[in-house]
Design a protein around this motif. Structure first.
Motif, PDB file in Angstrom:
ATOM      1  N   ALA A 128     -36.576  58.997  22.421  1.00 38.60           N
ATOM      2  CA  ALA A 128     -35.960  60.260  21.987  1.00 38.60           C
ATOM      3  C   ALA A 128     -35.451  61.054  23.182  1.00 38.60           C
ATOM      4  N   GLN A 129     -36.234  61.071  24.257  1.00 40.04           N
ATOM      5  CA  GLN A 129     -35.805  61.792  25.450  1.00 40.04           C
ATOM      6  C   GLN A 129     -34.555  61.147  26.049  1.00 40.04           C
ATOM      7  N   SER A 132     -31.612  61.985  23.829  1.00 38.64           N
ATOM      8  CA  SER A 132     -31.221  63.386  23.970  1.00 38.64           C
ATOM      9  C   SER A 132     -30.255  63.559  25.138  1.00 38.64           C
ATOM     10  N   HIS A 135     -26.915  62.168  24.032  1.00 44.77           N
ATOM     11  CA  HIS A 135     -26.244  63.081  23.102  1.00 44.77           C
ATOM     12  C   HIS A 135     -25.574  64.231  23.838  1.00 44.77           C
ATOM     13  N   GLN A 136     -26.211  64.716  24.892  1.00 43.43           N
ATOM     14  CA  GLN A 136     -25.615  65.790  25.677  1.00 43.43           C
ATOM     15  C   GLN A 136     -24.319  65.353  26.345  1.00 43.43           C
ATOM     16  N   PRO A 195     -25.722  63.378  16.304  1.00 42.37           N
ATOM     17  CA  PRO A 195     -27.094  63.025  16.696  1.00 42.37           C
ATOM     18  C   PRO A 195     -28.014  62.748  15.524  1.00 42.37           C
ATOM     19  N   ILE A 199     -31.280  60.212  14.933  1.00 45.05           N
ATOM     20  CA  ILE A 199     -32.574  60.756  14.498  1.00 45.05           C
ATOM     21  C   ILE A 199     -33.111  59.962  13.312  1.00 45.05           C
ATOM     22  N   THR A 260     -31.348  68.130  16.247  1.00 41.02           N
ATOM     23  CA  THR A 260     -31.432  67.621  17.623  1.00 41.02           C
ATOM     24  C   THR A 260     -32.722  66.826  17.791  1.00 41.02           C
ATOM     25  N   MET A 261     -32.738  65.968  18.812  1.00 46.22           N
ATOM     26  CA  MET A 261     -33.946  65.210  19.106  1.00 46.22           C
ATOM     27  C   MET A 261     -35.103  66.130  19.462  1.00 46.22           C
ATOM     28  N   GLN A 262     -34.817  67.203  20.217  1.00 43.57           N
ATOM     29  CA  GLN A 262     -35.882  68.126  20.594  1.00 43.57           C
ATOM     30  C   GLN A 262     -36.516  68.761  19.359  1.00 43.57           C
ATOM     31  N   GLU A 263     -35.677  69.118  18.389  1.00 42.81           N
ATOM     32  CA  GLU A 263     -36.192  69.725  17.165  1.00 42.81           C
ATOM     33  C   GLU A 263     -37.067  68.739  16.398  1.00 42.81           C
TER      34      GLU A 263
END
Length: 431
Positions: A128-129, A132, A135-136, A195, A199, A260-263
């Motif tokens: 996931a990191q 992310s 994706h950026q 993204p 996910i 988002t991956m962070q979410e």
């Protein structure tokens, strides 16, 4: 198309060895550097694309995304396969990547069974990191399923491979379905890729790692209104919080998923979220062990683990566990002890951790070479010699799987025969 045995005119130091994968976007080949004798992977566009009207756009996108990935991985990002060269061979774009030695997670589960919750989360968080970051930079992987996640040999690092480069280029010649068991339904359409697509695929991968099964396909859910079976129905031991995180990632409509991956990763359980239920089939009290582990008193916890295991197995007089006593050790007690160690070490120590490491070496009852490799990996051996119990490292900085050790070593001098049988027996238990 490249051919096995072909020497490349633009890079004569590379010789193509074999085709190792193919899909709608590209074909991958294993090749070897002739002088330095190290393997690489070369990816090229699928030959069917050359007849497509959008082929020039595809090649342009292939170059652009290859350049972006090269920038991302130039500092050797641990979880993304490194790009090391780009050239054209007879007008065929060729992207050269590291060959990652190890097992993909799909095959790992097929061979060894499901992962513990903490280990599965650790692996997925690594990917996931990495996603992310991609994706950026505007890159969507589109196929981040367990078959494209390699557990690097002799490590706990998972590497994401086989990007579907330039997949945003619409083309009737490209099969955009990816791996249907892990793909969201909107991936079948020629629409903008977001993204939320990755996910969904990563949530389906996490579902697989903790259940050994794939979720009901998104297309079947969309077309026939079939319901998703929650992963906790297939594996009752996973936490409610993880169950919820997987379900949210597998929401049928992309707007209902975390954006988002962070979410999405923020929904994962954290240390301390869920208390371990101190179950016992024989009435054993595990509160003292829990208190030692919670306080980080690793040596006291190790000694307490030995005491309670001998008491549960009614082997206090003998002072050690034999194969039969581990084979018949009550399931509830074994899981409670393991879950306590895993929880309070943040997934670093515990029986299930030792089991995974032992099995990664092909652990069997024939223990000699594998048992030594296991001992080296978990830090029970140094310089080719086995440690005494007094030399064990009772610290969170110890190697993964280093603790608990008292249950296997028992005596001031290690008894290899008993220890290896114990680990072999443990590796067959469902943790």
């Amino acid at each position: 198309m490249l051919q096995p045995g072909q020497y490349l005119k633009q890079r004569p130091h590379f010789i193509v060895e074999a085709e190792i994968g193919g899909g709608g976007f590209g074909v991958t080949f294993k090749a070897k550097h002739r002088d330095l004798n190290f393997p690489v992977v070369i990816k090229t566009p699928n030959s069917r694309l050359q007849k497509d009207a959008n082929y020039p756009k595809y090649v342009k996108g292939f170059r652009k995304e290859g350049r972006i990935l090269a920038e991302i991985t130039q500092n050797h990002h641990p979880n993304i396969v490194r790009i090391i060269d780009f050239f054209e061979e007879d007008n065929l774009p060729c992207l050269v990547m590291d060959f990652v030695k190890g097992e993909n997670l799909y095959n790992l589960i097929q061979a060894q069974g499901i992962l513990s919750e903490q280990v599965a989360i650790d692996y997925i968080k690594q990917i996931a990191q990495a996603l992310s970051i991609c994706h950026q930079q505007g890159i969507i992987h589109r196929d981040a399923h367990p078959g494209n996640m390699i557990l690097r040999e002799n490590s706990n690092t998972v590497v994401l491979i086989d990007f579907g480069l330039a997949g945003n280029i619409n083309s009737q010649s490209i099969n955009q379905n990816g791996n249907l068991a892990f793909a969201p339904w909107e991936q079948m359409l020629e629409t903008e890729k977001l993204p939320t697509l990755d996910i969904y695929t990563l949530a389906a991968s996490l579902f697989y790692l903790v259940t050994g099964d794939t979720p009901i396909s998104s297309l079947a859910r969309k077309m026939t209104n079939r319901d998703l079976i929650p992963p906790k129905e297939l594996n009752s031991r996973i936490s409610e919080k993880l169950n919820h995180a997987i379900i949210k990632g597998l929401e049928l409509e992309p707007q209902n998923r975390p954006q988002t991956m962070q979410e999405w990763v923020g929904l994962f359980p954290r240390a301390g979220d869920d208390e371990v239920e101190l179950k016992s089939d024989v009435g054993m009290d595990y509160r003292k062990l829990q208190n030692y582990l919670k306080a980080g008193n690793w040596k006291e916890a190790d000694e307490q683990t030995r005491r309670v295991m001998l008491a549960v197995a009614k082997r206090e007089k003998e002072g050690y566990l034999d194969t039969n006593s581990i084979d018949n050790f009550p399931c509830a007690d074994l899981r409670t002890i393991d879950q306590l160690w895993v929880k309070y070490s943040n997934g670093k120590f515990g029986f299930s951790v030792q089991k995974r490491i032992y099995q990664s070496f092909g652990g069997t009852r024939e223990y000699d070479e594998i048992w030594e490799k296991f001992g080296d990996k978990v830090g029970w051996r140094e310089g080719g010699s086995w440690l005494y119990y007094k030399d064990i490292t009772f610290d969170i900085k110890a190697p993964e799987g280093h603790l608990p050790v008292g249950w296997a070593l028992f005596l001031e001098k290690i008894c290899l025969f008993r220890s290896s049988w114990s680990v072999w027996s443990l590796s067959r238990r469902d943790l």
